[in-house]
Design an enzyme around this catalytic site. Structure first.
Site, mmCIF file in Angstrom:
data_model
loop_
_atom_site.group_PDB
_atom_site.id
_atom_site.type_symbol
_atom_site.label_atom_id
_atom_site.label_comp_id
_atom_site.label_asym_id
_atom_site.label_seq_id
_atom_site.Cartn_x
_atom_site.Cartn_y
_atom_site.Cartn_z
ATOM 1 N N ASP A 147 0.862 -1.189 0.000
ATOM 2 C CA ASP A 147 0.000 0.000 0.000
ATOM 3 C C ASP A 147 0.894 1.234 0.000
ATOM 4 O O ASP A 147 1.771 1.379 0.836
ATOM 5 C CB ASP A 147 -0.926 0.005 1.233
ATOM 6 C CG ASP A 147 -1.904 1.162 1.186
ATOM 7 O OD1 ASP A 147 -1.527 2.246 1.646
ATOM 8 O OD2 ASP A 147 -3.032 0.980 0.712
ATOM 9 N N ASP B 212 -3.908 2.471 -4.951
ATOM 10 C CA ASP B 212 -2.595 2.558 -4.336
ATOM 11 C C ASP B 212 -2.151 1.206 -3.759
ATOM 12 O O ASP B 212 -1.306 1.147 -2.874
ATOM 13 C CB ASP B 212 -2.593 3.608 -3.225
ATOM 14 C CG ASP B 212 -3.657 3.342 -2.173
ATOM 15 O OD1 ASP B 212 -3.690 4.076 -1.179
ATOM 16 O OD2 ASP B 212 -4.444 2.392 -2.339
#
Length: 516
Positions: A396, A439
């Site tokens: 992430d 993301d």
């Protein structure tokens, strides 16, 4: 013959065009549902973070009141003033209380009472917001006041919190209204004998203004509800504090939102969606700390309402974007249909292009979610069959939203591309990687255990930080790894465990940043 060939060509062109347009509709439909789900998830995360930030701010504010109250109440000056009527100690204590009240302009009153409820020192804040000490001949006896009586039942270091209500003068609600919280604590001398009570009156208006200031998103509506279901803050001011005026109409949150109130009674926090929009709620307490205020723990609920029109606006932007995409892409697909009909080689080239685009992320060139999951499921089956190792890493990107908000989406795209580059330069040829969300990235490590996967992920993190440093920026990411278990383990569970480890890693990083 030429007529038949032309007819066949037109038929093929029409067939390819219809198939491509149908494919476009399918892709747009998939994009719509995935994007809609992502929008909902992002909004939910955003709203809960905002509400939790409000709760933390309230806790910090109330805790600071408790610290001030205990600071002067447990001081040697207060004990000497009450125990031995030491004039010098009283003068110094008065100076201290004046300094506290001057710094904290949200304190309406600061008082020191003896064991009989007589005010020994009292500072009031006038209508012009200036703090002044009340003369001795105007000091009053407060032995019959509930905050004094309740404080007498507490141990040293404990604080009583009053109900959050409106200030009254001579039994009548003061106008203009003045929301008030009263904090009191007992004062004991060195021998453990009760000698008095310290009291701070806190102006609740300041607390409500702080909460409103933390409402970051235009169109969102903030409600503050007490434990009994009355409005302390509402979108319509006439509904607020109705319990203080029993002779008037009573406005209760649960009358307006019974289903939501029922959920609030069962859970300390949650979300409810109905035709009016989305409601996010979280319970709060106004105790100075979890270990204090043993007699009363005043609290209530913060409710954040995202109206349906705000949600519809976000959805309409998505639909509008997909519509523009269709208008732009459809003519191209018609042209591709014509080209496919005239050239088999061109047809194969175009089909390969579409296949690539359907399985790869356009920004990074990595696999997309569907492709990586297909790859992972295949390797899970092979690993179970061959009894070989298999691990995955979940990534992430940190602060992508901050980069987008502060520097634009080009800066955010630069971060995403940087992750793709760091992954490509760090993983083995036998591994495969994908961008599975805005993301989020997933890496599949073949014939690899969790320990070695973590080493490679650290290598990816170092490479990504280096790429950021070369640009004069601080880039960082959070990651988590998991390893394939027994024969009942599957791809989804493997990814979910890695995601959970990543989230723990991300939370720990945030905590370390705060502590720094």
């Amino acid at each position: 013959m030429k007529t038949d060939m032309a007819r066949l060509m037109r038929r093929k062109s029409l067939t390819y065009t219809i198939l491509l347009l149908a494919f476009l509709f399918l892709v747009l439909a998939i994009i719509f549902f995935i994007s809609q789900k992502n929008i909902i998830q992002r909004r939910e995360i955003r709203q809960f973070e905002e509400v939790i930030n409000m709760i933390d701010t309230v806790s910090h504010e109330v805790r600071s009141v408790g610290v001030d109250l205990l600071y002067y109440s447990q001081s040697d000056l207060a004990i000497a003033t009450l125990s031995s009527q030491d004039g010098t100690a009283k003068a110094y204590l008065s100076s201290l209380l004046h300094k506290i009240g001057s710094i904290k302009n949200n304190y309406s009153q600061i008082r020191l009472l003896d064991v009989n409820g007589n005010e020994v020192i009292r500072f009031d804040r006038n209508a012009d917001f200036k703090l002044h000490q009340v003369p001795s001949h105007k000091l009053q006896n407060k032995s019959n006041r509930y905050y004094f009586k309740n404080a007498l039942n507490l141990k040293s270091g404990e604080v009583y919190t009053s109900k959050f209500d409106l200030n009254k003068e001579h039994g009548v609600v003061e106008q203009p209204i003045k929301p008030m919280l009263r904090f009191s604590t007992p004062i004991y001398n060195a021998q453990g004998v009760l000698v008095g009570v310290g009291v701070i009156n806190y102006e609740g208006r300041h607390l409500l203004q702080m909460l409103e200031g933390l409402n970051e998103h235009e169109g969102d509506q903030l409600f503050v509800i007490n434990e009994d279901g009355y409005y302390l803050k509402a979108y319509a001011s006439h509904k607020e504090w109705s319990f203080m005026f029993p002779e008037g109409e009573q406005f209760l949150f649960y009358d307006d939102h019974p289903e939501l109130w029922h959920s609030m009674q069962k859970f300390s926090k949650g979300k409810l969606t109905n035709s009016d929009g989305e409601y996010y709620f979280h319970h709060f307490e106004l105790a100075p700390s979890e270990t204090l205020s043993t007699i009363n723990r005043e609290g209530g609920f913060l409710v954040m309402h995202v109206p349906s029109n705000v949600i519809d606006d976000e959805l309409s932007i998505l639909i509008h974007g997909l519509g523009i995409g269709f208008i732009l892409v459809a003519p191209l697909l018609v042209f591709l249909g014509l080209r496919l009909a005239s050239s088999r080689s061109e047809q194969e080239r175009l089909l390969n292009t579409l296949k690539y685009e359907a399985n790869h992320d356009a920004l990074t060139g990595l696999y997309n979610r569907k492709a990586i999951m297909d790859c992972l499921k295949t390797h899970v089956l092979l690993s179970h069959r061959r009894n070989s190792l298999l691990a995955v890493g979940f990534i992430d990107v940190n602060d992508l939203k901050v980069a987008n908000d502060l520097y634009g989406h080009e800066a955010g795209d630069e971060l995403i591309k940087g992750v793709g580059s760091a992954i490509n330069m760090s993983i083995r040829e036998s591994d495969c990687a994908a961008r599975i969300g805005g993301d989020e990235f997933l890496v599949v490590f073949v014939d690899c255990n969790k320990h070695d996967a973590n080493i490679i992920m650290q290598r990816i993190q170092s490479a990504y930080r280096l790429l950021g440093a070369q640009r004069g920026k601080h880039w960082d990411l959070s990651f988590g790894c998991s390893e394939l278990g027994n024969e009942n383990d599957d791809a989804e569970a493997l990814v979910a465990r890695a995601d959970s480890v990543m989230y723990t890693h991300k939370t720990r990083m945030k905590s370390s940043y705060k502590s720094d």
